[in-house]
Design a protein around this motif. Sequence first.
Motif, PDB file in Angstrom:
ATOM      1  N   UNK A  25       0.725  -1.238   0.171  1.00  0.00           N
ATOM      2  CA  UNK A  25       0.019   0.096  -0.046  1.00  0.00           C
ATOM      3  C   UNK A  25       0.890   1.268  -0.110  1.00  0.00           C
ATOM      4  N   UNK A  26       0.591   2.129  -0.919  1.00  0.00           N
ATOM      5  CA  UNK A  26       1.177   3.257  -1.037  1.00  0.00           C
ATOM      6  C   UNK A  26       2.736   3.240  -1.067  1.00  0.00           C
ATOM      7  N   UNK A  27       3.258   2.388  -1.975  1.00  0.00           N
ATOM      8  CA  UNK A  27       4.472   1.964  -2.238  1.00  0.00           C
ATOM      9  C   UNK A  27       5.325   1.692  -1.065  1.00  0.00           C
ATOM     10  N   UNK A  28       4.757   0.934  -0.191  1.00  0.00           N
ATOM     11  CA  UNK A  28       5.510   0.271   0.912  1.00  0.00           C
ATOM     12  C   UNK A  28       5.821  -1.226   0.737  1.00  0.00           C
ATOM     13  N   UNK A  29       6.530  -1.675   1.569  1.00  0.00           N
ATOM     14  CA  UNK A  29       6.965  -3.273   1.437  1.00  0.00           C
ATOM     15  C   UNK A  29       8.048  -3.634   0.829  1.00  0.00           C
ATOM     16  N   UNK A  30       8.757  -2.706   0.119  1.00  0.00           N
ATOM     17  CA  UNK A  30      10.018  -3.115  -0.701  1.00  0.00           C
ATOM     18  C   UNK A  30      11.214  -3.765   0.120  1.00  0.00           C
ATOM     19  N   UNK A  31      11.184  -3.243   1.390  1.00  0.00           N
ATOM     20  CA  UNK A  31      12.293  -3.785   2.131  1.00  0.00           C
ATOM     21  C   UNK A  31      12.140  -5.120   2.408  1.00  0.00           C
ATOM     22  N   UNK A  32      10.689  -5.679   2.508  1.00  0.00           N
ATOM     23  CA  UNK A  32      10.251  -6.912   2.823  1.00  0.00           C
ATOM     24  C   UNK A  32      10.351  -7.781   1.421  1.00  0.00           C
ATOM     25  N   UNK A  33       9.774  -7.244   0.449  1.00  0.00           N
ATOM     26  CA  UNK A  33       9.732  -7.741  -0.806  1.00  0.00           C
ATOM     27  C   UNK A  33      11.252  -8.176  -1.306  1.00  0.00           C
ATOM     28  N   UNK A  34      11.944  -7.382  -1.060  1.00  0.00           N
ATOM     29  CA  UNK A  34      13.664  -7.447  -1.658  1.00  0.00           C
ATOM     30  C   UNK A  34      14.536  -7.876  -0.646  1.00  0.00           C
ATOM     31  N   UNK A  35      14.070  -8.487   0.403  1.00  0.00           N
ATOM     32  CA  UNK A  35      15.058  -9.167   1.487  1.00  0.00           C
ATOM     33  C   UNK A  35      15.894 -10.277   0.778  1.00  0.00           C
ATOM     34  N   UNK A  36      15.346 -10.896  -0.136  1.00  0.00           N
ATOM     35  CA  UNK A  36      16.181 -11.865  -0.816  1.00  0.00           C
ATOM     36  C   UNK A  36      17.299 -11.296  -1.579  1.00  0.00           C
TER      37      UNK A  36
END
Lengths: 199, 199
Positions: A19-30
């Motif tokens: 939501x609102x361009x969040x979550x990239x830290x979690x998506x790109x953990x790999x």
Amino acid sequence: MGKVITGATMSLDGFIAGPEETGFDLLFQWYGNGDVEIPSASPDVPPFRISAASAELVRHEWADIGALVVGRHLYELTNAWGGRHPLDVTTVVLTHRRPEDRPEDDENFVFVTDGIEAAVAQAKELAGDRNVVVNGGQMARQCLEAGLLDEVGVELVPVVLGGGKTLFGELAGTPVQFEGPVAVVQGTGVTHLRYRVRR
Amino acid sequence: MGKVITGATMSLDGFIAGPEETGFDLLFQWYGNGDVEIPSASPDVPPFRISAASAELVRHEWADIGALVVGRHLYELTNAWGGRHPLDVTTVVLTHRRPEDRPEDDENFVFVTDGIEAAVAQAKELAGDRNVVVNGGQMARQCLEAGLLDEVGVELVPVVLGGGKTLFGELAGTPVQFEGPVAVVQGTGVTHLRYRVRR
């Protein structure tokens, strides 16, 4: 002749951005949870440190990429990756208007204003025998709708974001069936899945 | 003591049901595209005919299921599976009001009106040492929010639906990270992925 591929890291509930361009830290953990270092050509993006299994797959795939196509949104969101895309290839940016802060097309970025077909054609010319990768959900959607897409790669990660942007956004002509997965590779904290577009 | 598990067949773009309850034929293709027959206890649902790889996985999993929890929506959508759930276990239905066309709780269906905790507790009692499976995105969401869920199974299929219902719906407390996948099995037209809820 190379292929046209889209790829995205996706949450377990189907979102490529929270939501609102969040979550990239979690998506790109790999991108950072492994032992194998893969260099980044971007001054803003650190080298990737990925698991051996992920590295075995993406090293080959990334070496086969000859050019990228992205939308203006991703270009702005990443601040043009500080000047060059991490994968060290020319990036074709589809935009309504050329950015004023960049004088001319160069080896880093080429700007195309007349649609997805023209952007992909330009990227294919740059890529030669290698593949073109199209990034960002809206670009992937347009590419699939225009019949330009050959393959889809999903890096599925074990996080639920609860909302955001989906893989192909508001795709026309759904449902769309794919072939595969033609490859499934389990990395650390990511499952790499590869599909082919049906003709 | 058994586990509490949710499972869903999900499209490549993250939907467990397409727009306006469509797409089930495509989502559930893998139930009928193989050579291994698994019986169905429902008079309305034909036997499953799944690939050997899928059968090897789900036979064990399905044998370990002691009871189900579903919402009233799924109960109505399936017309109560014609009288008994395909997996041949008692199904606990969480509902605001008991259906008038069913006289009493029986070995097929038990109706619970006082919330997800009560429904899961009832199912655990029925399941004994075996597992409880919670189905339907809204039930799964409530279960995860209440801290009752142990595992999540996703059967990922190569179709893009473009819209519909997501795995956990409007989950509170996102983002939520999971462990795994602890298992990845490739069937025909389906990738079985298993995750654990982090404690």
